[in-house]
Design a protein around this motif. Structure first.
Motif, PDB file in Angstrom:
ATOM      1  N   LEU A  41     -21.523  29.371 -29.625  1.00 34.46           N
ATOM      2  CA  LEU A  41     -21.498  30.741 -29.118  1.00 34.46           C
ATOM      3  C   LEU A  41     -21.071  30.751 -27.646  1.00 34.46           C
ATOM      4  O   LEU A  41     -20.244  31.573 -27.229  1.00 34.46           O
ATOM      5  N   VAL A  42     -21.630  29.830 -26.865  1.00 34.21           N
ATOM      6  CA  VAL A  42     -21.259  29.731 -25.446  1.00 34.21           C
ATOM      7  C   VAL A  42     -19.769  29.413 -25.313  1.00 34.21           C
ATOM      8  O   VAL A  42     -19.070  29.984 -24.469  1.00 34.21           O
ATOM      9  N   ALA A  43     -19.268  28.525 -26.162  1.00 37.50           N
ATOM     10  CA  ALA A  43     -17.856  28.142 -26.103  1.00 37.50           C
ATOM     11  C   ALA A  43     -16.944  29.350 -26.311  1.00 37.50           C
ATOM     12  O   ALA A  43     -15.868  29.436 -25.720  1.00 37.50           O
ATOM     13  N   GLU A  44     -17.372  30.292 -27.148  1.00 41.77           N
ATOM     14  CA  GLU A  44     -16.579  31.496 -27.386  1.00 41.77           C
ATOM     15  C   GLU A  44     -16.439  32.322 -26.103  1.00 41.77           C
ATOM     16  O   GLU A  44     -15.375  32.900 -25.852  1.00 41.77           O
ATOM     17  N   PHE A  45     -17.490  32.367 -25.283  1.00 34.48           N
ATOM     18  CA  PHE A  45     -17.414  33.109 -24.039  1.00 34.48           C
ATOM     19  C   PHE A  45     -16.459  32.429 -23.053  1.00 34.48           C
ATOM     20  O   PHE A  45     -15.746  33.099 -22.307  1.00 34.48           O
ATOM     21  N   VAL A  46     -16.462  31.100 -23.048  1.00 37.63           N
ATOM     22  CA  VAL A  46     -15.602  30.362 -22.135  1.00 37.63           C
ATOM     23  C   VAL A  46     -14.124  30.587 -22.477  1.00 37.63           C
ATOM     24  O   VAL A  46     -13.258  30.653 -21.592  1.00 37.63           O
TER      25      VAL A  46
END
Length: 284
Positions: free
Chosen positions: A277-282
């Protein structure tokens, strides 16, 4: 984003104060995805300088996590979870109002500021009732009150405590099984859930010795948990649910959830789900 204190797009700040197993698991998963991660011990931070564009904030205390989330957002960055979701999830009354607004089933709850209001609410709900602070975790200062006399004694005790204990919630007691459910929600999915089974205490928190067992997530449970998480605006959360005669009822939403027990008991890589999920924001 022209400040010299911001780092190149794609680097993630991992903000923590205590490196528990939850934090170690999540940090490892973020790195395993090839993400650039910079651990930041909050004790060494002088905000707003020195911060990156994305902050994964793993601070349990309301007094720390909310200011840090606001700092990232004020600078044009992203806080995970976002500041407003942390404000709402750290206050049980705010959470209750948002759950009601979103039509998520939840026990009847009232915010009271004094003895007469508390007594009237308890009389209306019928004993026993739950009395608890608006902020807190691990079942601390949560009381099962069985009579008007017990309520009177508890109110007097709270009046002698710090001012933040002078307002509290009086909540309907739910005659549940000897357990509740912790559902971990990531994005639009309930990725894993456990029963927290009481061990000699009516409270089921595993921090109080409650036993944990895996839960098979049915469509109704997923729907209730995901809607609860979205009601407070969290990107990921731990949603506490009880079974009742009215179906599933949501008790609380945790914006900085512990997940190590959920991961251990279910075998689901919760840390990996959050990391993706964090990777999607990056990438945005």
């Amino acid at each position: 984003m022209n400040s010299p204190y911001f780092h190149p797009h794609g680097e993630i700040d991992f903000v923590y104060d205590v490196a528990r197993l939850d934090e170690k698991l999540l940090l490892n998963e973020l790195r395993s995805l090839g993400l650039q991660v910079r651990p930041l011990n909050i004790e060494e931070v002088a905000a707003p300088e020195g911060l990156g564009e994305v902050g994964v904030i793993r601070l349990a205390a309301r007094s720390r996590v909310i200011p840090m989330a606001f700092t990232y957002e004020h600078s044009g960055g992203v806080a995970i979870n976002n500041a407003m979701s942390l404000i709402l999830s750290h206050d049980k009354y705010f959470t209750y109002l948002k759950l009601k607004e979103a039509r998520v089933p939840t026990p009847e709850t009232y915010l009271v500021f004094g003895r007469e209001a508390a007594k009237e609410v308890a009389r209306r709900l019928g004993y026993p009732v739950i009395v608890k602070p608006t902020d807190g975790s691990w079942g601390r200062f949560v009381n099962l009150v069985k009579s008007a006399e017990d309520l009177e004694s508890l109110i007097l005790q709270k009046a002698a405590m710090d001012s933040h204990m002078h307002l509290y919630l009086v909540q309907e007691f739910i005659n549940k099984p000897n357990r509740d459910i912790r559902v971990t929600v990531v994005g639009d999915r309930a990725v894993a859930a456990i029963y927290r089974i009481a061990n000699g205490d009516w409270r089921t928190n595993t921090a109080r010795g409650g036993k944990a067992e895996p839960v098979k997530i049915d469509p109704e449970l997923e729907d209730v948990a995901v809607r609860a998480s979205k009601a407070v605006g969290a990107y990921y959360s731990g949603v506490d649910v009880v079974e009742s005669e009215r179906g599933y009822l949501v008790l609380e939403v945790n914006g900085v959830p512990e997940f190590k027990n959920v991961q251990r008991v279910t075998g689901v890589n919760v840390a990996g789900e959050i990391a993706r999920l964090v990777a999607e924001f990056v990438k945005k």
